[in-house]
Design an enzyme around this catalytic site. Structure first.
Site, PDB file in Angstrom:
ATOM      1  N   GLU A  43       0.813  -1.228   0.000  1.00 13.00           N
ATOM      2  CA  GLU A  43       0.000   0.000   0.000  1.00 13.00           C
ATOM      3  C   GLU A  43       0.837   1.264   0.000  1.00 13.00           C
ATOM      4  O   GLU A  43       0.543   2.235  -0.703  1.00 13.00           O
ATOM      5  CB  GLU A  43      -0.948   0.019   1.200  1.00 13.00           C
ATOM      6  CG  GLU A  43      -2.147  -0.917   1.093  1.00 13.00           C
ATOM      7  CD  GLU A  43      -1.826  -2.376   1.378  1.00 13.00           C
ATOM      8  OE1 GLU A  43      -0.670  -2.701   1.751  1.00 13.00           O
ATOM      9  OE2 GLU A  43      -2.733  -3.215   1.222  1.00 13.00           O
TER      10      GLU A  43
ATOM     11  N   HIS B 231     -11.679  -4.368   9.748  1.00 11.38           N
ATOM     12  CA  HIS B 231     -12.177  -4.117   8.386  1.00 11.38           C
ATOM     13  C   HIS B 231     -13.411  -3.228   8.352  1.00 11.38           C
ATOM     14  O   HIS B 231     -14.182  -3.282   7.390  1.00 11.38           O
ATOM     15  CB  HIS B 231     -12.533  -5.440   7.697  1.00 11.38           C
ATOM     16  CG  HIS B 231     -11.369  -6.156   7.093  1.00 11.38           C
ATOM     17  ND1 HIS B 231     -10.325  -6.637   7.837  1.00 11.38           N
ATOM     18  CD2 HIS B 231     -11.086  -6.468   5.804  1.00 11.38           C
ATOM     19  CE1 HIS B 231      -9.468  -7.246   7.035  1.00 11.38           C
ATOM     20  NE2 HIS B 231      -9.898  -7.146   5.805  1.00 11.38           N
TER      21      HIS B 231
HETATM   22  C1  LIG Z   1      -2.870  -4.776   4.256  1.00 14.57           C
HETATM   23  C2  LIG Z   1      -3.975  -5.480   3.562  1.00 14.57           C
HETATM   24  N1  LIG Z   1      -4.192  -5.266   2.251  1.00 14.57           N
HETATM   25  C3  LIG Z   1      -5.173  -5.913   1.595  1.00 14.57           C
HETATM   26  C4  LIG Z   1      -5.988  -6.794   2.254  1.00 14.57           C
HETATM   27  C5  LIG Z   1      -7.102  -7.545   1.516  1.00 14.57           C
HETATM   28  N2  LIG Z   1      -6.703  -8.967   1.399  1.00 14.57           N
HETATM   29  C6  LIG Z   1      -7.143  -9.864   2.290  1.00 14.57           C
HETATM   30  S1  LIG Z   1      -6.434 -11.364   2.029  1.00 14.57           S
HETATM   31  C7  LIG Z   1      -5.550 -10.796   0.718  1.00 14.57           C
HETATM   32  C8  LIG Z   1      -4.625 -11.715  -0.014  1.00 14.57           C
HETATM   33  C9  LIG Z   1      -3.531 -12.207   0.871  1.00 14.57           C
HETATM   34  O1  LIG Z   1      -2.818 -13.202   0.193  1.00 14.57           O
HETATM   35  P1  LIG Z   1      -1.814 -14.155   0.946  1.00 14.57           P
HETATM   36  O2  LIG Z   1      -0.988 -13.336   1.885  1.00 14.57           O
HETATM   37  O3  LIG Z   1      -1.094 -14.940  -0.078  1.00 14.57           O
HETATM   38  O4  LIG Z   1      -2.715 -15.091   1.852  1.00 14.57           O
HETATM   39  P2  LIG Z   1      -3.828 -16.090   1.318  1.00 14.57           P
HETATM   40  O5  LIG Z   1      -5.119 -15.340   1.326  1.00 14.57           O
HETATM   41  O6  LIG Z   1      -3.424 -16.567  -0.049  1.00 14.57           O
HETATM   42  O7  LIG Z   1      -3.843 -17.214   2.312  1.00 14.57           O
HETATM   43  C10 LIG Z   1      -5.809  -9.448   0.487  1.00 14.57           C
HETATM   44  C11 LIG Z   1      -5.222  -8.655  -0.603  1.00 14.57           C
HETATM   45  C12 LIG Z   1      -5.752  -6.983   3.642  1.00 14.57           C
HETATM   46  N3  LIG Z   1      -6.536  -7.800   4.367  1.00 14.57           N
HETATM   47  N4  LIG Z   1      -4.730  -6.332   4.250  1.00 14.57           N
END
Ligand SMILES: Cc1ncc(C[n+]2csc(CCOP(=O)(O)OP(=O)(O)O)c2C)c(N)n1
Ligand SMILES: Cc1ncc(C[n+]2csc(CCOP(=O)(O)OP(=O)(O)O)c2C)c(N)n1
Ligand SMILES: [Mg+2]
Ligand SMILES: [Mg+2]
Lengths: 327, 324, 324, 327
Positions: B60, B129
């Protein structure tokens, strides 16, 4: 299957049982979400069960856990009851976070389960801090920190890796690399897609392994935890895995093909272990039936418990924003 | 006239801007292949390609700062931060750079950047959130803060924001995306300098914005049944505030209730109350009241989340409280 | 009684806490070998060693988050973020974690963390080093916000904060560090729940905190020469606000001017004005006035910086404005 | 001295002249700070002059610069007049930022000098964004981004490195590694103290070099800039250097020994180049005297200009918070 050595039939059976508990529990969650018993965001880990299952087996009750919003399995295998987790998903007071947290925020002090964190990367500094406190207090504990590969892009990942190694903190970083961060494929988000190499760039001992092989994860985690207990500082394990289901219940999955998903399902850690045990004569259909029956009973009981649970009175709305005067 | 959702309107605004100005591009997490976390940008990657619809890593701070740099160098970036909750990770760039560069450079460099983000609670997403921090952003000199609450504004504010030589933040309330209605075929840019009176009334001014507008209109409808004729002011822009419209309404009705989803203490509702104190005290027949979110992180269960947020019954009660 | 500076008092508070409680440690940038960016921690590394006086890399988000984790696991960390300006890099940890963990966990986990940071303008450090964002932090449920303005409070608030089971932020105004005076040899912990009347008066209540307290007292002195007897209330704690003391003073004097170094729009002064509106409107003989910072990033030149901040003449003018 | 090849006597003389301009300018700043003509934070780069001097020589007016709060030399060599910089340090309207920014915030649109940034690491994403805009607009420009090694610990460093390489942006990252971040020595803040290796971990072509050798820096920057113009993406140069003076005017320097400082002063880039040119018969005392005289004249003129400059009227206080209606 690799390095089964120290695993007995009982321990293998237990790994199988735990993975099935997670799988069935989360399948039930889908039903309950459709029935609108569970709301908000619901992130399932179908396909990824081997990682937390093997990890928890290697950790002691004295160790600490930090997880993400995709943490049902972690809590379940750690020992938080299916009842307390299901009640939490319902938002009932009997939930492991008194219903305040929901699916993304499971906590349990009794299990040193320091929570599911829903800001990607946000749990990493906390895990390092838990480990710092253990180290300063001369405790030989390990803090296991789970996160997805998407978190590796966040500045907090970088800052935490450096501090954990600089201060030789007893943290085990476990990256659940399922190739996607929501809909963003790893190669679209990282110039260096080898996650475990990132950890090495901070001089953290690091290893990449097949996260669909529960026995391999078990061996790696045991090695890493032993090294951490010896006081040599943090360790990093990248577990390659795959998310069989959508990112959350809102995800149309436009970003990947059915074929890709099907390919990965062939590596499903559960049948993989089961088949291998069968071939090795360590698993019979009756065993599996027994496990499935026990798991079903446990989950039905959890749902009944959650259904029977109570809603926190609205009068208590502002509770827990601050500590309550010790009474 | 055609049937539209707020989401569609926000998407149309982006499509239209991309088509009209080659300097415009969209950058953020999952805006492309995923289709946008709230499906606002669905289909845009196919239409405009990965150069102009840029999926970013979870970074971000960096991609927001890159939006600042790109804006300083001839482009008109639209940065999407999925939700205001994650914007805390980019706050250094927004406050220390975007909001200060024009000033620090003595007016030499401008940052014509638009940052869109979802805000607000109501979807049972719990404590990490569900923030409503647009009121905080309205505290920062150098920024403009928009809170479209209608299809027209979701469709029209973006283009106006893109014409602004300074950084503009657009907050889209998560509970509005599915709101549907009709939108004129020629719907386009709207001014962002004035608040809007969404309902004329003479007995009390209900001052609100964003996701709370519709709850407030519902409350006004209820109140009319018991003979209380409420005027509803949609602030539309939180920075700069349109004092003229606010005071005009308050001087007419002599009573005001401010409805704000921000936590009560230090929310933008406090600023509005303070300004009424300063500019219209002698016109008041009753203290200005506020209906805000409870002072607690947003809880997960529906009944507690509902109780934590401003709702029509509380608005009605507040109005009755100062009509008495 | 011995001669002390505010800086000395802040240092004594840390030394004392480190000596009394082995769980206490200090962590932040340059707190050790450098001696603290404002020399508050000078000498502590030599006295307590690198285990308890921890120099960190430039990683505000991580070391603040680590403070949270350490606090959840038996320690009592004092995290020093050099200045509030840099705290924006740690805001995700402070707001999304420190302030929410107790709630998200249903009360199971607490975060007894103290975060100290310098705040405010006045040293010609320009737009990126002069913020006063303590008022924004006061908007966040789950946090406590302290603004010591006297030697006694600089010396005494830390220990009280360390006894708090929840996160406490302490803002030290950069212009106070060199302020000197005497401190009782047995000076120690002070309560943080009450505002303090620093000067009794009957004609008008001047409500302020932190670096503005002394400008306000100076203004009160001036006013007394022209027969205006001003009461000066030092808020001391911005969250939770001590409504009782505020309203008590306003009900007595029937007039109030709030002095706040935050930018006017959306500053904590607005919340105080709104609360007076809600709780004491009928006691007022005049609208509550505010003297705040101008709505501009802080400029470098002395004359413009002075003009941007609340100063005694402006406070006096505001008082005269509502006494008329 | 290494790789002098493409350097003529004139260009070497110019490098020497530029380094001396910076040195003398900053020495004057110290006087003026003591005389309270300059206020706020003042960060001097004595000892580090070779880096920005060589870098600017390799960049064209079309390229862009992003620097830190320690940027007097960068602005000066880039072409911002000593007058405009000195007036800025005075806070006068004639300053390059109209007096609003002061020492830490020098800006000059005419020189594509995008500013001095005082939040450590904060300029990196902006530099990447400038480069992104150039790339999207098909311009073959380079953005040079200067920062200290302390910035490498910030999350923004990590995020920016990844994005710059992932998107192959035309950025030249120049790390001025002077071994200390305020009072924190590199090895007390980084688990991996090899800064240039960090850049490599993102697959960014990276090189570490002697930042006290202006000729070496010149060669490296020229190579890097050429590669970037070819469209191959970002490049990273770690220039090892040392800050002869305090971090700022408030720094008691408790964290390092006089001996260490003296050791490094022996590697002062200015006498180093001068002596080497002398030995090569490319510099005579008369040349040096001429340069010093010119530099002194330039600085005296700058001070006079600043002294004669005007204060912005207080009535204009809130100007430049927003753009002014085009008139
Ligand atoms: C700082 C932040 N940015 C965006 C989000 C929205 N978001 C939630 S899960 C996710 C993907 C995360 O991917 P990963 O770290 O690979 O974990 P996975 O969901 O694949 O287990 C995003 C972009 C968030 N929760 N926190
Ligand atoms: C985010 C942030 N944290 C802390 C500071 C205070 N500070 C100013 S300069 C500095 C040291 C930076 O060191 P380095 O990056 O190596 O640059 P150098 O000063 O050595 O040139 C610090 C800690 C700051 N300006 N920004
Ligand atoms: Mg993933
Ligand atoms: Mg340095």
């Amino acid at each position: 299957m690799s390095e089964k050595l120290h695993l007995t039939r009982d321990s293998l059976l237990d790994l199988l049982r735990q993975m099935l508990r997670i799988r069935r529990f989360e399948e039930k969650c889908v039903e309950l979400y459709q029935a609108e018993k569970i709301r908000g965001f619901l992130h399932l880990a179908n396909g990824e069960e081997a990682i937390c299952t093997a990890a928890m087996a290697a950790l002691t009750p004295d160790d600490a856990i930090v997880a993400t919003y995709r943490e049902h399995g972690h809590a379940l295998v750690r020992g938080v009851s299916a009842r307390a987790i299901m009640a939490e998903l319902y938002g009932k007071v009997e939930g492991c976070s008194r219903g305040r947290g929901g699916s993304m925020h499971l906590f349990s002090a009794a299990h040193r389960f320091y929570g599911g964190y829903a800001i990607v990367g946000g749990g990493l500094p906390i895990a390092a801090g838990l480990a710092l406190a253990d180290k300063m207090q001369g405790k030989k504990r390990v803090t296991a920190c789970f996160f997805g590969e998407g978190a590796a892009a966040e500045g907090e990942f970088h800052e935490t890796m450096n501090l954990a190694e600089l201060w030789k903190l007893p943290v085990l970083f476990i990256c659940e690399n399922n190739l996607y961060a929501m809909g963003t494929r790893l190669d679209l988000s990282e110039s260096e897609t080898d996650i475990h190499a990132k950890a090495q760039s901070y001089r953290i001992p690091s290893q990449s392994l097949d996260g669909m092989d529960v026995v391999a994860v078990d061996a790696a985690v045991n090695r890493a935890v032993a090294a951490i207990r010896d006081g040599s500082g943090p360790q990093f394990l990248e577990c390659k895995t795959y998310r069989f289901r959508a990112h959350s219940m809102f995800d149309p999955q436009l970003y990947r093909s059915k074929e890709e998903v099907e390919e990965w399902k062939k590596r499903d850690p559960i049948p993989r272990l089961a088949n291998w045990m069968r071939e090795a004569g360590m698993l019979h259909d009756s065993d599996l039936q027994k496990i499935e029956a026990d798991v079903k009973a446990e989950i039905d009981d959890a749902v009944a418990f959650a259904e029977a649970g109570s809603w926190e009175p609205v009068a208590d709305l502002t509770r827990h924003a601050h500590a309550e005067a010790a009474s | 006239m055609s049937e539209f959702t707020y989401r569609d309107a926000a998407r149309e605004a982006i499509r239209d801007a991309m088509k009209r100005d080659a300097r415009v591009f969209l950058m953020g997490e999952d805006v492309g292949h995923y289709g946008g976390c709230y499906a606002v940008s669905k289909g845009l990657l196919e239409e405009f390609g990965p150069e102009r619809i840029r999926d970013t890593p979870l970074s971000e701070s960096a991609f927001t700062g890159m939006g600042i740099g790109a804006a300083m160098n001839g482009m008109k970036p639209i940065v999407e931060i999925m939700t205001v909750n994650f914007s805390l990770l980019a706050l250094d760039q927004i406050i220390n750079n975007a909001a200060t560069i024009r000033h620090m450079s003595g007016g030499q460099f401008g940052v014509p950047l638009v940052i869109r983000m979802a805000t607000g609670a109501g979807r049972q997403l719990a404590a990490q959130h569900s923030h409503s921090l647009e009121g905080f952003y309205a505290h920062i000199p150098g920024l403009k803060v928009l809170t479209p609450a209608t299809l027209e504004d979701a469709r029209g504010m973006l283009w106006t924001a893109l014409q602004d030589p300074d950084p503009v933040l657009i907050f889209e309330h998560v509970m509005l995306y599915n709101m549907s209605g009709t939108l004129a075929a020629d719907a386009g840019a709207v001014p962002i300098s004035k608040a809007a009176v969404r309902r004329e009334g003479k007995d009390v001014s209900l001052i609100t914005y964003g996701g709370s507008l519709h709850k407030t209109l519902a409350a006004a409808g209820e109140l009319s049944k018991s003979g209380i004729d409420a005027e509803v002011v949609d602030l539309r822009t939180l920075r700069p505030l349109d004092d003229e419209t606010i005071m005009g309404s308050v001087r007419k009705t002599r009573r005001a209730v401010i409805v704000d989803e921000g936590w009560r203490t230090g929310s933008i509702s406090a600023e509005i109350s303070a300004r009424i104190m300063e500019q219209a005290l002698w016109s008041l027949d009753a203290p200005v009241a506020r209906v805000c979110s409870a002072e607690v992180p947003i809880p997960y269960p529906r009944h507690l989340e509902d109780a934590a947020l401003p709702q029509a019954p509380a608005i009605i009660a507040a109005v009755r409280g100062i009509m008495a």
